[in-house]
Write an enzyme that holds these catalytic residues in place. Structure first.
Site, PDB file in Angstrom:
ATOM      1  N   ARG A 173      41.597  16.904  53.952  1.00  0.00           N
ATOM      2  CA  ARG A 173      41.560  17.592  53.119  1.00  0.00           C
ATOM      3  C   ARG A 173      43.102  18.614  53.103  1.00  0.00           C
ATOM      4  O   ARG A 173      43.433  19.111  51.910  1.00  0.00           O
ATOM      5  CB  ARG A 173      40.517  19.168  54.032  1.00  0.00           C
ATOM      6  N   ARG A 182      31.425  23.661  60.915  1.00  0.00           N
ATOM      7  CA  ARG A 182      31.289  22.830  59.662  1.00  0.00           C
ATOM      8  C   ARG A 182      31.358  21.370  59.684  1.00  0.00           C
ATOM      9  O   ARG A 182      32.289  20.750  60.732  1.00  0.00           O
ATOM     10  CB  ARG A 182      32.135  23.400  58.474  1.00  0.00           C
ATOM     11  N   ARG A 235      41.203  25.022  42.485  1.00  0.00           N
ATOM     12  CA  ARG A 235      41.967  23.984  43.453  1.00  0.00           C
ATOM     13  C   ARG A 235      42.591  23.097  42.788  1.00  0.00           C
ATOM     14  O   ARG A 235      43.169  22.299  43.462  1.00  0.00           O
ATOM     15  CB  ARG A 235      40.611  23.476  44.373  1.00  0.00           C
ATOM     16  N   LYS A 280      41.549  32.196  54.195  1.00  0.00           N
ATOM     17  CA  LYS A 280      40.868  32.802  52.677  1.00  0.00           C
ATOM     18  C   LYS A 280      39.571  33.445  52.803  1.00  0.00           C
ATOM     19  O   LYS A 280      39.307  34.512  52.373  1.00  0.00           O
ATOM     20  CB  LYS A 280      41.023  31.411  51.683  1.00  0.00           C
ATOM     21  N   ARG A 303      36.955  26.496  64.668  1.00  0.00           N
ATOM     22  CA  ARG A 303      36.272  27.553  63.689  1.00  0.00           C
ATOM     23  C   ARG A 303      34.839  27.526  64.016  1.00  0.00           C
ATOM     24  O   ARG A 303      34.158  26.153  64.052  1.00  0.00           O
ATOM     25  CB  ARG A 303      36.595  27.188  62.023  1.00  0.00           C
TER      26      ARG A 303
HETATM   27  P1  AMP Z   1      35.901  25.331  51.483  1.00  0.00           P
HETATM   28  O1  AMP Z   1      34.542  25.788  52.250  1.00  0.00           O
HETATM   29  O2  AMP Z   1      36.499  25.992  50.675  1.00  0.00           O
HETATM   30  O3  AMP Z   1      36.803  24.631  52.455  1.00  0.00           O
HETATM   31  O4  AMP Z   1      35.210  24.009  50.591  1.00  0.00           O
HETATM   32  C1  AMP Z   1      34.632  22.844  51.311  1.00  0.00           C
HETATM   33  C2  AMP Z   1      34.624  21.671  50.329  1.00  0.00           C
HETATM   34  O5  AMP Z   1      33.947  22.059  49.408  1.00  0.00           O
HETATM   35  C3  AMP Z   1      36.065  21.088  50.039  1.00  0.00           C
HETATM   36  O6  AMP Z   1      36.699  20.563  50.799  1.00  0.00           O
HETATM   37  C4  AMP Z   1      35.503  20.560  48.726  1.00  0.00           C
HETATM   38  O7  AMP Z   1      34.899  19.158  49.211  1.00  0.00           O
HETATM   39  C5  AMP Z   1      34.501  21.255  48.011  1.00  0.00           C
HETATM   40  N1  AMP Z   1      35.147  22.376  47.158  1.00  0.00           N
HETATM   41  C6  AMP Z   1      34.819  23.725  47.497  1.00  0.00           C
HETATM   42  N2  AMP Z   1      35.639  24.347  46.395  1.00  0.00           N
HETATM   43  C7  AMP Z   1      36.113  23.463  45.483  1.00  0.00           C
HETATM   44  C8  AMP Z   1      36.567  23.259  44.239  1.00  0.00           C
HETATM   45  N3  AMP Z   1      37.051  24.373  43.927  1.00  0.00           N
HETATM   46  N4  AMP Z   1      36.987  22.185  43.709  1.00  0.00           N
HETATM   47  C9  AMP Z   1      36.632  20.946  44.019  1.00  0.00           C
HETATM   48  N5  AMP Z   1      35.999  20.922  45.360  1.00  0.00           N
HETATM   49  C10 AMP Z   1      35.669  22.028  45.925  1.00  0.00           C
END
Ligand code: AMP
Length: 227
Positions: free
Chosen positions: A183, A172, A100, A25, A139
């Site tokens: 996740r 990360r 989400r 994404k 990654r």
């Molecule tokens: P990402 O970079 O999109 O993989 O997000 C990393 C982490 O941030 C996720 O595993 C969640 O803990 C938190 N996070 C990111 N976007 C959201 C969202 N829309 N709702 C809730 N938690 C989020």
């Protein structure tokens, strides 16, 4: 990454990239935002920025993110609402990692109505689960520009350094295998229902995310060019 030469006019709508962690994404959202000259809104990046700066929100989000769980809807919705209200989002924007959950999607619907946007266009990137763990463990992200690499299939020219600016490539904290599994489980439970939610509004396009990033990107840009 190569674009298809599609025009760079603003799309005047909200684009949502939906898919499991590791589907690509972020990589795709960045290119689309660049080609269509729209802001790229990654809630994960925004939250990591808060964590990095040690803000109140960051202190609250950090342990949740480290466990691979989702940050509460109210927090994320408020963060997105504030960001969308800025002038650079008036012609449209690209959402990456948001919404989400169903309450986030409903909250976004209300926000879009309030700001005079039509329904969002959702690009659903599907990738087989076996591939996700490998993609996420491989990654690496540039500390300086955020460019995303993968040690397995998109390695930088020099190990540990960004091709664009030589910045250090970091892994990360939540890209460790046990957190990745959490996740993905959370995606299944809380985010996957959004596919039916948006399909019901006929605003969802399925993209096969199995191929390399460049091929997926061509497919994504072709969908947008047809609009
Ligand atoms: P990402 O970079 O999109 O993989 O997000 C990393 C982490 O941030 C996720 O595993 C969640 O803990 C938190 N996070 C990111 N976007 C959201 C969202 N829309 N709702 C809730 N938690 C989020």
């Amino acid at each position: 990454m190569a674009s298809t030469g599609s025009n760079s006019t603003a799309l005047k709508r909200a684009l949502i990239f939906l898919g499991p962690p590791g589907a690509g994404k972020g990589t795709q959202a960045k290119v689309v935002a660049e080609v269509h000259k729209l802001p790229h809104l990654s809630t994960g990046d925004m939250l990591r920025d808060h964590v990095g700066r040690g803000t109140q929100l960051g202190l609250q989000a950090r342990p949740i993110m480290e466990r691979g769980e989702l940050v509460p809807d109210e927090i994320v919705l408020a963060m997105v609402e504030e960001r969308i209200a800025r002038a650079d989002c008036s012609a449209g924007f690209v959402l990456d990692g948001f919404p989400r959950t169903i309450p986030q999607a409903r909250g976004l619907d209300a926000l879009l109505v309030r700001r005079g946007f039509g329904s969002a266009l959702v690009l659903h990137i599907a990738v087989a689960y076996e591939d996700l763990v490998r993609r996420l463990t491989g990654r690496r992200t540039c500390k300086v520009c955020g460019e995303i690499y993968n040690v397995y299939n998109r390695a930088p020219r020099v190990d540990g350094k960004c091709d664009k600016d030589g910045g250090e490539l970091l892994q990360r904290a939540d890209d460790r295998e046990e957190v990745i599994r959490e996740r993905i489980a959370n995606y299944d439970r809380q985010t996957r229902p959004l596919i039916d939610y948006y399909r019901g509004q006929s605003t969802l396009v399925d993209i096969d995310g199995a191929a390399d990033a460049e091929s997926v990107n061509r497919a994504v840009l072709a969908v947008l060019a047809r609009l």
